[in-house]
Structures are given as C-alpha cells and as structure tokens.
Design an enzyme around this catalytic site. Structure first.
Site, PDB file in Angstrom:
ATOM      1  N   PRO A 171       0.840  -1.207   0.000  1.00  0.00           N
ATOM      2  CA  PRO A 171       0.000   0.000   0.000  1.00  0.00           C
ATOM      3  C   PRO A 171       0.876   1.260   0.000  1.00  0.00           C
ATOM      4  CG  PRO A 171       0.031  -0.994   2.184  1.00  0.00           C
ATOM      5  CD  PRO A 171       0.790  -1.918   1.289  1.00  0.00           C
ATOM      6  N   ASP A 221       5.685   2.378   2.725  1.00  0.00           N
ATOM      7  CA  ASP A 221       4.743   1.279   2.960  1.00  0.00           C
ATOM      8  C   ASP A 221       3.833   1.672   4.129  1.00  0.00           C
ATOM      9  OD1 ASP A 221       3.440  -1.102   3.657  1.00  0.00           O
ATOM     10  OD2 ASP A 221       5.155  -2.347   3.084  1.00  0.00           O
ATOM     11  N   HIS A 222       2.565   1.888   3.823  1.00  0.00           N
ATOM     12  CA  HIS A 222       1.639   2.403   4.842  1.00  0.00           C
ATOM     13  C   HIS A 222       1.320   1.365   5.912  1.00  0.00           C
ATOM     14  CE1 HIS A 222      -0.686   5.458   6.505  1.00  0.00           C
ATOM     15  NE2 HIS A 222      -1.694   5.542   5.667  1.00  0.00           N
ATOM     16  N   ARG A 223       1.721   0.120   5.720  1.00  0.00           N
ATOM     17  CA  ARG A 223       1.524  -0.891   6.763  1.00  0.00           C
ATOM     18  C   ARG A 223       2.462  -0.655   7.939  1.00  0.00           C
ATOM     19  NH1 ARG A 223       2.474  -6.197   3.255  1.00  0.00           N
ATOM     20  NH2 ARG A 223       4.155  -4.813   2.547  1.00  0.00           N
ATOM     21  N   ILE A 282       4.680   2.541   8.068  1.00  0.00           N
ATOM     22  CA  ILE A 282       4.929   3.973   8.263  1.00  0.00           C
ATOM     23  C   ILE A 282       3.638   4.742   8.027  1.00  0.00           C
ATOM     24  CG2 ILE A 282       6.241   5.963   7.431  1.00  0.00           C
ATOM     25  CD1 ILE A 282       8.335   3.867   6.405  1.00  0.00           C
TER      26      ILE A 282
END
Length: 333
Positions: free
Chosen positions: A35, A209-211, A213
C-alpha cells in the site's frame, strides 16, 4: 487485442531487454502488494550546494567534486536513526529492524534500471561515498557488478535531478519499506522572515509502505531531512567536525580565538578548511587530544556556537594568514 498493431502502420518488434524482463515482475508485485503512499516536499539546499560547489583543494586550487547524492545519503542515515521504521522490512507478522545502513542507488543504464547498494554508509565520509557511487554506477553500466549487490538494502534513492523534472511516484524496492525520489533543484522566491529570498529548492517524493509507516512519521522524516540539508548546513558541519571529541575548555579556547572573525566573509569553503586543519588548530590554540577531560555533548556545542552565525564564514582568512593550511593528510568528514 481485436486488431494487430501492424494493421495500423509500420512496426518494429524487439525483445524486452534482459534487465527489464527480470525487474518487471518485481515491480508489478511491489506496486500491487504494497500500500504505497507518496509524500511530496521541497528541501532548501542553498547552503549545501554552495558548500559543495566551493570545495577546493587550497594547495592545487582544483575543485573537489562531491556528488549531491553523498549528502542525501548522510541525511537519510540521520533520519533512519531517529525513525527506525524506515530501516525495516516486513516478514509475515514480524518487523525486522536493521542495524546496518545500506543505501540503494537507482542507476540508469543502457540495459535498464539497476539498484546496487552502497554498504555501511554511516561509516563512510562524503568523499568515500562519492567515489563509491561513481564506481558502482560504472560497474552496472558495464554489467560487471555482482548479483548480491542488488540485495540487502535499507532504503533506496531514485534521482532524476541530473535530467530534469520535479515530483514523481517512485515504486518501493521490496523488501524495503521506503524510497525517496529526487527531482531537479530549482531557484525559487521563498518568503522568509517578512521578505522574499531566492533559495535553491530540491523537490523530493517519499514513497513508503503504509503498513509500517504512517503519514505523521513520514512528515517528521521529511522535516528531519530539511534540517540535515537545510540552512546553516556548512556551519554545523564545520563546528561538529572541529570540536567533536574535545572537552569544553578546548572548545571555548577555539571559540574565543575565532570570535572576532565571524562578521563579513561568506566563503563557505572555509568549513572545508576548518575540517582539514582541526588538528593543527587545536595544537596551536588551546589544548591537545591528550588533554581531553569531561567530553562535552556535541549537540550542546553546535547549539551554543550557532549564535556566532557561522564558524565557516570568515575564519578562512585567519587560517591563511597564520599559514595553518595543511593538505598533506586526507580529509575525513
């Protein structure tokens, strides 16, 4: 397709280059499984570029060439130390925090894009990093680089600054969790303290990576880059290198000697001279390495000295007049 391309005109069919065939599936997987969020910002690199372009061997008067990427690498290390999520990888339901700092550099070659790693960048000076970037880029273009050098990275830099353009959306080089894209720096009018000033602004695009950060952490990371590469850059570099490891008494002796020389000259290359000559300055003006006692925190020293508006600004004249320039020993940043 309902129609062949050739039905619309002349075509030329060629094989996809090998490097692109190998990297294509990796890029597709990274783009579809991670993501991505990309944050755009600008860094004021006016002082940094002035410092970089004024690095001159004062003995031969030859320009010392340091690539801007070397400075960005150092800034990324500073940021990753404060925000370790940027130096991590996901392993199923675990997070692997890396204690090493290996930065990937995207290299454009006739065969396709390659991303070799510069190892242990936290332990190398600017000159060493600059030379290694050029060396590893040459090996990529000649297809002589070892396959292992494409693995085991902390974070990647993709720079289009030498070509042009501003912001873009770099794809994360998995299993890393972040990549920074650099555009071409541009002079802009920036409103500072009630007036407009011409400042050299570097566009950056940080994909993460939004998982792992979130947006707030990414924004803080960008702000940290601004500090590392921002205003008073050369002064902070000079001060930290000059006084690092010396005790408070020795630092105050040096400060007193140069205090009267902080007024007019704006020769940013003086920071470089101070770094080169810190040993001789210390020995002549107040203390030796053997007299170290009560080491003083480096951040405290830098903050205290900041009030002088730049150690590098005028002490170059003092160094020259007192014949303190000694370029026999290699420079270390």
């Amino acid at each position: 397709l309902p129609y062949e391309h050739s039905e619309f005109g002349e075509i030329d069919i060629q094989n996809i280059p090998r490097i692109k065939r190998l990297s294509g599936p990796h890029l597709v997987k990274a783009w579809t499984s991670i993501p991505h969020v990309t944050q755009h910002d600008e860094l004021d690199v006016t002082e940094m570029e002035s410092f970089r372009k004024n690095l001159v061997d004062l003995n031969t008067r030859e320009i010392i060439s340091i690539t801007p990427l070397a400075f960005m690498i150092k800034a990324l290390v500073n940021g990753m130390k404060k925000f370790p999520n940027f130096n991590s990888s996901i392993d199923n339901d675990k997070i692997i925090f890396k204690k090493y700092f290996h930065i990937g550099i995207a290299v454009d070659t006739p065969h396709g894009l390659m991303v070799p790693k510069i190892r242990n960048v936290d332990k190398k000076n600017l000159s060493e990093l600059s030379l290694e970037i050029r060396k590893i880029s040459k090996l990529c273009k000649e297809l002589k680089i070892d396959k292992k050098e494409f693995f085991g990275g902390s974070m990647t830099i993709s720079s289009l600054g030498g070509i042009g353009g501003s912001f873009f959306t770099p794809i994360i080089n998995a299993p890393e969790v972040a990549i920074i894209g650099i555009g071409k720096s541009e002079m802009k009018q920036i409103f500072i303290e009630g007036k407009f000033e011409p400042r050299l602004m570097m566009p950056i695009s940080l994909s993460y990576d939004h998982r792992i950060i979130d947006g707030a952490e990414a924004a803080k990371f960008c702000q940290d880059l601004k500090i590392s590469l921002g205003r008073n850059f050369a002064m902070k570099l000079a001060v930290s290198m000059l006084v690092k490891g010396y005790c408070k008494e020795e630092f105050l002796a040096i400060k007193e000697i140069f205090e009267d020389f902080f007024k007019t000259n704006k020769e940013t290359g003086a920071a470089f001279s101070i770094i080169q000559n810190k040993q001789k300055i210390i020995s002549l003006y107040g203390g030796t390495k053997n007299s170290r006692k009560d080491p003083w925190d480096e951040n405290t020293i830098v903050n205290t000295f900041s009030a002088s508006k730049g150690l590098y600004e005028t002490c170059i004249a003092k160094l020259i007049n007192d014949d303190l320039l000694d370029l026999e020993k290699p420079v270390s940043y």
